[in-house]
Design a protein around this motif. Structure first.
Motif, PDB file in Angstrom:
ATOM      1  N   UNK A   1       4.974   8.207  11.241  1.00 48.83           N
ATOM      2  CA  UNK A   1       4.739   6.987  12.019  1.00 48.83           C
ATOM      3  C   UNK A   1       4.709   5.751  11.137  1.00 48.83           C
ATOM      4  N   UNK A   2       3.996   5.825  10.011  1.00 48.32           N
ATOM      5  CA  UNK A   2       3.954   4.662   9.121  1.00 48.32           C
ATOM      6  C   UNK A   2       5.321   4.398   8.493  1.00 48.32           C
ATOM      7  N   UNK A   3       6.043   5.446   8.134  1.00 46.60           N
ATOM      8  CA  UNK A   3       7.363   5.270   7.518  1.00 46.60           C
ATOM      9  C   UNK A   3       8.330   4.562   8.461  1.00 46.60           C
ATOM     10  N   UNK A   4       8.168   4.746   9.774  1.00 47.82           N
ATOM     11  CA  UNK A   4       9.072   4.139  10.754  1.00 47.82           C
ATOM     12  C   UNK A   4       8.512   2.848  11.361  1.00 47.82           C
ATOM     13  N   UNK A   5       7.262   2.512  11.079  1.00 48.65           N
ATOM     14  CA  UNK A   5       6.599   1.385  11.739  1.00 48.65           C
ATOM     15  C   UNK A   5       7.233   0.042  11.385  1.00 48.65           C
ATOM     16  N   UNK A   6       7.388  -0.805  12.395  1.00 49.23           N
ATOM     17  CA  UNK A   6       7.865  -2.168  12.158  1.00 49.23           C
ATOM     18  C   UNK A   6       6.702  -3.073  11.760  1.00 49.23           C
ATOM     19  N   UNK A   7       5.483  -2.705  12.147  1.00 53.36           N
ATOM     20  CA  UNK A   7       4.273  -3.466  11.835  1.00 53.36           C
ATOM     21  C   UNK A   7       3.146  -2.496  11.503  1.00 53.36           C
ATOM     22  N   UNK A   8       2.173  -2.969  10.767  1.00 58.70           N
ATOM     23  CA  UNK A   8       0.962  -2.201  10.496  1.00 58.70           C
ATOM     24  C   UNK A   8      -0.178  -3.170  10.228  1.00 58.70           C
ATOM     25  N   UNK A   9      -1.406  -2.686  10.342  1.00 56.21           N
ATOM     26  CA  UNK A   9      -2.597  -3.495  10.081  1.00 56.21           C
ATOM     27  C   UNK A   9      -3.403  -2.840   8.973  1.00 56.21           C
TER      28      UNK A   9
ATOM     29  N   UNK B   1      10.357  -0.699   1.925  1.00 61.44           N
ATOM     30  CA  UNK B   1       9.823   0.642   1.692  1.00 61.44           C
ATOM     31  C   UNK B   1      10.480   1.154   0.415  1.00 61.44           C
ATOM     32  N   UNK B   2       9.675   1.732  -0.474  1.00 58.17           N
ATOM     33  CA  UNK B   2      10.190   2.240  -1.742  1.00 58.17           C
ATOM     34  C   UNK B   2       9.709   3.666  -1.970  1.00 58.17           C
ATOM     35  N   UNK B   3      10.552   4.459  -2.598  1.00 53.57           N
ATOM     36  CA  UNK B   3      10.165   5.806  -2.980  1.00 53.57           C
ATOM     37  C   UNK B   3       9.123   5.717  -4.080  1.00 53.57           C
ATOM     38  N   UNK B   4       8.040   6.431  -3.922  1.00 57.06           N
ATOM     39  CA  UNK B   4       6.985   6.474  -4.920  1.00 57.06           C
ATOM     40  C   UNK B   4       6.569   7.910  -5.198  1.00 57.06           C
ATOM     41  N   UNK B   5       7.534   8.795  -5.402  1.00 57.31           N
ATOM     42  CA  UNK B   5       7.218  10.197  -5.666  1.00 57.31           C
ATOM     43  C   UNK B   5       6.659  10.860  -4.424  1.00 57.31           C
ATOM     44  N   UNK B   6       5.399  11.322  -4.502  1.00 57.66           N
ATOM     45  CA  UNK B   6       4.799  11.980  -3.344  1.00 57.66           C
ATOM     46  C   UNK B   6       4.221  10.982  -2.340  1.00 57.66           C
ATOM     47  N   UNK B   7       4.453   9.690  -2.569  1.00 58.50           N
ATOM     48  CA  UNK B   7       4.016   8.633  -1.657  1.00 58.50           C
ATOM     49  C   UNK B   7       5.199   7.744  -1.277  1.00 58.50           C
TER      50      UNK B   7
ATOM     51  N   UNK C   1       0.877  -1.170   0.000  1.00 57.80           N
ATOM     52  CA  UNK C   1       0.000   0.000   0.000  1.00 57.80           C
ATOM     53  C   UNK C   1       0.907   1.211   0.000  1.00 57.80           C
ATOM     54  N   UNK C   2       0.338   2.380  -0.170  1.00 60.21           N
ATOM     55  CA  UNK C   2       1.180   3.574  -0.167  1.00 60.21           C
ATOM     56  C   UNK C   2       0.546   4.659   0.693  1.00 60.21           C
ATOM     57  N   UNK C   3       1.412   5.448   1.321  1.00 59.02           N
ATOM     58  CA  UNK C   3       0.976   6.538   2.189  1.00 59.02           C
ATOM     59  C   UNK C   3       1.540   7.845   1.632  1.00 59.02           C
ATOM     60  N   UNK C   4       0.705   8.863   1.560  1.00 55.73           N
ATOM     61  CA  UNK C   4       1.140  10.169   1.075  1.00 55.73           C
ATOM     62  C   UNK C   4       2.152  10.770   2.036  1.00 55.73           C
ATOM     63  N   UNK C   5       3.193  11.351   1.499  1.00 55.18           N
ATOM     64  CA  UNK C   5       4.234  11.955   2.334  1.00 55.18           C
ATOM     65  C   UNK C   5       3.696  13.165   3.110  1.00 55.18           C
ATOM     66  N   UNK C   6       2.593  13.740   2.669  1.00 52.20           N
ATOM     67  CA  UNK C   6       2.003  14.880   3.374  1.00 52.20           C
ATOM     68  C   UNK C   6       0.981  14.443   4.432  1.00 52.20           C
ATOM     69  N   UNK C   7       0.723  13.140   4.543  1.00 56.27           N
ATOM     70  CA  UNK C   7      -0.249  12.634   5.524  1.00 56.27           C
ATOM     71  C   UNK C   7       0.237  12.919   6.943  1.00 56.27           C
ATOM     72  N   UNK C   8      -0.689  13.248   7.818  1.00 53.51           N
ATOM     73  CA  UNK C   8      -0.376  13.542   9.209  1.00 53.51           C
ATOM     74  C   UNK C   8       0.409  12.393   9.853  1.00 53.51           C
TER      75      UNK C   8
END
Length: 182
Positions: free
Chosen positions: A52-60, A112-118, A41-48
């Motif tokens: 946290x998601x960029x550093x997370x070891x786990x996510x749901x 984790x991969x660079x996806x432009x603004x995500x 999945x991808x998260x916008x770099x401008x997301x609040x």
């Protein structure tokens, strides 16, 4: 992308700042591999909650059905406590898990991969939870919620769950994925 019909998911992780739960609504999600079980999945770099998601070891990843517009709306807005007044449990790796979703993928962050603004997140599925019966999916199209025509909805979770449950341990049915060491 507004013309792309997608189902919606709420994602949760632990905050890097205080360890509290953070969440976001996303439509970007797909399976990458069945062996090993990987999804992305991808998260916008401008997301609040980006940091946290960029550093997370786990996510749901919580797949939403039509009854879950409330969590979808809540997680799509910028706020500090999206889990306030929601019932949630602690899942694998300490991630917040919302019970009663159409499906929940608990993942360990693998790449984790660079996806432009995500930022593109790839996770190894370590636990999958699915209900006995599938409801109509929560869909999004052209900036608003959408629904399938009644005769197009798959009515039973048995057919939908059959493909998924093949990945589960047939002996214990605990929701833990079956691996060669299981």
């Amino acid at each position: 992308m507004r013309r792309w019909l997608s189902s919606l998911r709420c994602l949760g992780a632990r905050s890097d700042a205080d360890g509290g739960p953070v969440g976001v609504t996303a439509s970007s999600f797909n399976m990458v591999s069945l062996e090993p079980p990987l999804m992305r999945w991808s998260v916008a770099r401008r997301a609040y909650s980006y940091v946290s998601f960029a550093a997370a070891s786990h996510f749901a990843v919580h797949v939403l059905d039509a009854a879950h517009r409330g969590p979808s709306d809540r997680f799509s807005r910028a706020s500090t406590d999206k889990f306030a007044d929601l019932r949630w449990e602690i899942g694998m790796g300490g991630v917040p898990v919302l019970p009663g979703m159409a499906a929940t993928f608990e993942c360990e962050a693998e790449h984790r991969y660079d996806g432009g603004d995500h930022l593109i997140m790839v996770g190894r599925v370590v636990r999958l939870t699915i209900p006995a019966v599938a409801e109509a999916p929560l869909l999004f199209h052209r900036g608003r919620y959408a629904a399938l025509a009644q005769d197009e909805i798959l009515a039973t979770g048995r057919a939908a769950g059959a493909n998924t449950s093949a990945m589960l341990c047939p002996a214990c049915r605990t929701g833990d994925l079956m691996t060669s060491s299981h």
